[in-house]
Design a protein around this motif. Structure first.
Motif, mmCIF file in Angstrom:
data_model
loop_
_atom_site.group_PDB
_atom_site.id
_atom_site.type_symbol
_atom_site.label_atom_id
_atom_site.label_comp_id
_atom_site.label_asym_id
_atom_site.label_seq_id
_atom_site.Cartn_x
_atom_site.Cartn_y
_atom_site.Cartn_z
ATOM 1 N N ALA A 56 0.836 -1.204 0.000
ATOM 2 C CA ALA A 56 0.000 0.000 0.000
ATOM 3 C C ALA A 56 0.872 1.257 0.000
ATOM 4 N N GLU A 57 1.961 1.221 0.755
ATOM 5 C CA GLU A 57 2.859 2.370 0.806
ATOM 6 C C GLU A 57 3.485 2.619 -0.564
ATOM 7 N N VAL A 58 3.911 1.540 -1.227
ATOM 8 C CA VAL A 58 4.489 1.676 -2.575
ATOM 9 C C VAL A 58 3.430 2.223 -3.534
ATOM 10 N N ASN A 59 2.217 1.667 -3.440
ATOM 11 C CA ASN A 59 1.131 2.142 -4.309
ATOM 12 C C ASN A 59 0.826 3.612 -4.045
ATOM 13 N N ASN A 60 0.805 3.984 -2.766
ATOM 14 C CA ASN A 60 0.533 5.383 -2.423
ATOM 15 C C ASN A 60 1.630 6.298 -2.943
ATOM 16 N N GLU A 61 2.868 5.848 -2.850
ATOM 17 C CA GLU A 61 3.989 6.625 -3.388
ATOM 18 C C GLU A 61 3.836 6.808 -4.897
ATOM 19 N N GLN A 62 3.468 5.696 -5.576
ATOM 20 C CA GLN A 62 3.279 5.777 -7.024
ATOM 21 C C GLN A 62 2.145 6.734 -7.371
ATOM 22 N N ARG A 63 1.032 6.640 -6.619
ATOM 23 C CA ARG A 63 -0.101 7.552 -6.853
ATOM 24 C C ARG A 63 0.318 8.998 -6.610
ATOM 25 N N PHE A 64 1.090 9.207 -5.519
ATOM 26 C CA PHE A 64 1.549 10.556 -5.191
ATOM 27 C C PHE A 64 2.395 11.125 -6.329
#
Length: 136
Positions: free
Chosen positions: A46-54
């Motif tokens: 989720a953190e990686v996905n959130n970073e990618q979204r950011f």
């Protein structure tokens, strides 16, 4: 990782215990550890996905800002062009008005010349009649 390895070894030993309650507790603890490991993995994902979204949102924001800047420049150019065209139109209107004034003055002058020409023709006809009477 070392603590987890030790805990798993101790847990494996507890699962082989002759006490059923200890085995059930060890099994429950094993399930909790697996759930915790899965939760850590899910959180990392989720953190990686959130970073990618950011980062994607940052890129989208930069792209939108660039587009707004481009559109703003186009609008400024359009306003300048409109102002230039308006000034040119006013200049042409002034030139047309000046031409119309000159045309009006020339028309008046032509009418005067036409009246003078008619007067000259009448004078010539009168002179011709007077000369014809003298000859007779």
């Amino acid at each position: 990782a070392v603590d987890a390895g030790i805990a798993r070894e101790e847990l494996a030993a507890l699962e082989k215990s002759s006490d059923e309650l200890v085995r059930k507790a060890a099994a429950a603890l094993q399930t909790l550890l697996e759930d915790l490991a899965k939760a850590h993995a899910d959180a990392a994902t989720a953190e990686v996905n959130n970073e990618q979204r950011f980062h994607q949102l940052e890129q989208d924001t930069v792209a939108a800002r660039c587009e707004v800047e481009g559109l703003t420049k186009l609008k400024e150019e359009a306003v300048k062009s409109r102002d230039v065209i308006a000034a040119e139109r006013e200049k042409l209107r002034a030139e047309v008005a000046e031409c119309q004034q000159k045309l009006s003055e020339q028309s008046t002058e032509l009418r005067k010349m036409g009246m003078q020409l008619e007067e000259v023709k009448r004078d010539k006809e009168e002179l011709t009649r007077v000369q014809d009477r003298r000859v007779q």
